[in-house]
Design an enzyme around this catalytic site. Structure first.
Site, short mmCIF file in Angstrom:
data_model
loop_
_atom_site.label_atom_id
_atom_site.label_comp_id
_atom_site.label_asym_id
_atom_site.label_seq_id
_atom_site.Cartn_x
_atom_site.Cartn_y
_atom_site.Cartn_z
N ASP A 111 0.91 -1.40 -0.33
CA ASP A 111 -0.03 0.44 0.34
C ASP A 111 0.76 1.31 0.02
OD1 ASP A 111 -2.22 2.34 0.31
OD2 ASP A 111 -2.76 1.42 2.44
N CYS A 124 -3.38 4.02 -4.67
CA CYS A 124 -4.09 5.88 -4.73
C CYS A 124 -3.53 6.62 -6.26
CB CYS A 124 -3.45 6.03 -3.50
SG CYS A 124 -1.84 6.74 -3.37
#
Length: 468
Positions: free
Chosen positions: A383, A410
């Site tokens: 992540d 993201c």
């Protein structure tokens, strides 16, 4: 055939066919691409060219000749000016379609994959009123009034707000009233051009499930006369406000938060329930801005992994353990890796607070810690920040060959780049990509990609498996 020369300021007619990854409408005219903010695929419009290049141009919507069926009236009265949102004029259903296309196009174009298995976007429970954290730059109007808001699109002009339709509505009274308190206190607003003044930003945070709030002022220095008294007044006025803090940022920088935060009144954190656990979240802690969507994506990860309780799991870029700690329930041992020591301290506290004892956390850069682990985990969670994984992380994973990798991203451009490297020579296969809408009304999209080690390599790493 002579190619038509575009001139800056010229008016052209454009039909918008697509949306760019930055949120602008994309159309074609005279065999060239033109990018136009505030437009929707299906719009037919007169556009003024404001920036011209040989193969493309940037335009400004001048007149809407025929609106797209996906165009709606924005919920915010300053949506056409404020830079906080890009897509309030686009129906939410179509936002989801556009975001799925954005993920597919990035993985195909940048990653080189053919027909990647990208699911429909995991829709947000609500397209408005979702943000659990908002940080507003402060300014002063021409008449000397304290202002807070977002910058106008394409400028450094502050759009003053008293409420924001995308933040949790429970924060709106604080946004409107704290500005008045700053005004009455006579605290000087920071001027970035002269590097003078006191207060730079107002940051508000709320636990979506608990309702607890934090108020933080980002200041140039600690010397803010009367802050202790004012902080106590805020705690009395807002029953759900549990802490008031100052964060010091004395640098000439675009970064919002500095390195040090001091609690002035109340407690230095709020409590939030997330995936059945209780987390302590500080003013400067990274925590997903849409709590409910983050929980929904975690459920997808848990379901897809189908953990059996014997696995060794590594969560790289683990932060305060938002993904790590819920996953510990279904694995034998979990390890979190994180470069920020303050986040690791919080992760350890959160693990202890929730009675979790099968997890450890290590402080350091993932690219340095991962090769030294002395084991091969069955599952690795990635992540990373927007820049994606360091190349050394990719190389180490290709050497370790964990059976499964979940890459939560993201920024789909860096996700696609890293997936290409991980899957090179058929080492890994993408089984599923699940986009999720963490930022309705904007072009941002998150995605979780699920990778499995190819059958030919499954047996090559088993002899190295040891205790973490």
């Amino acid at each position: 055939m002579t190619k038509i020369i575009w001139q800056q300021g010229e008016l052209i007619e454009v039909t918008i066919a697509n949306l760019s990854d930055t949120g602008d409408g994309v159309g074609r005219a005279d065999e060239r691409v033109v990018f136009v903010p505030d437009t929707v695929p299906g719009d037919r419009a007169i556009v003024r060219l404001v920036h011209v290049k040989p193969k493309y141009g940037h335009g400004k919507l001048q007149q809407l000749l025929e609106p797209s069926p996906h165009r709606i009236r924005p919920s915010c009265i300053v949506a056409d000016k404020c830079g906080g949102c890009q897509w309030q004029h686009i129906s939410y259903d179509y936002q989801l379609v556009a975001k799925q296309n954005q993920v597919i196009q990035a993985i195909e174009r940048i990653g080189g994959f053919v027909q990647p298995p990208v699911d429909p976007v995991l829709a947000a429970p609500s397209a408005l009123g979702y943000r659990n954290k908002s940080t507003y730059p402060l300014g002063t109007s021409a008449t000397g009034q304290v202002q807070a808001g977002y910058y106008q699109k394409g400028s450094h002009q502050l759009i003053n707000l008293n409420q924001c339709p995308v933040q949790d509505a429970r924060l709106n009274p604080l946004l409107a009233e704290v500005k008045q308190d700053i005004q009455q206190r006579g605290w000087q607003i920071y001027d970035e051009q002269r590097h003078q003044g006191k207060i730079r930003h107002l940051s508000l945070r709320i636990g979506r499930h608990t309702g607890e709030m934090l108020l933080t002022l980002v200041v140039k220095d600690w010397n803010l006369s009367g802050i202790e008294t004012q902080a106590q007044e805020w705690l009395k006025r807002y029953p759900q406000l549990v802490g008031v803090s100052l964060n010091r940022n004395g640098d000439r920088t675009n970064a919002i938060f500095g390195l040090e935060t001091r609690c002035i009144a109340g407690v230095p954190h709020l409590r939030e329930n997330f995936a059945g656990l209780e987390f302590q979240v500080r003013p400067d802690t990274f925590f997903q801005v849409y709590t409910e969507t983050a929980e929904a994506l975690l459920q997808v990860i848990q379901s897809e992994l189908n953990l059996q309780g014997h696995e060794l799991l590594v969560d790289a870029y683990c932060g305060i353990g938002t993904l790590t700690l819920p996953l510990t329930k279904k694995v034998r041992i979990a390890t979190g890796l994180e470069v920020q020591s303050a986040a690791v301290e919080q992760a350890i506290l959160n693990a202890h607070h929730n009675g979790i004892d099968n997890v450890t956390f290590q402080v350091g850069a993932v690219e340095k810690l991962l090769p030294k682990m002395g084991t091969i985990p069955e599952v690795v969670i990635l992540d990373p920040p927007r820049k994606g994984c360091d190349r050394a992380v990719i190389d180490t994973l290709r050497q370790l060959k964990p059976s499964r990798i979940v890459y939560v991203s993201c920024k789909v451009a860096t996700l696609a780049r890293d997936l290409k490297l991980l899957c090179q020579d058929g080492l890994y296969t993408i089984t599923r990509v699940q986009p999720a809408d963490f930022f309705p009304q904007t072009a941002h999209v998150e995605a979780a990609a699920f990778l499995v080690l190819s059958d030919l390599d499954q047996g090559s790493n088993s002899f190295k498996k040891t205790e973490i």
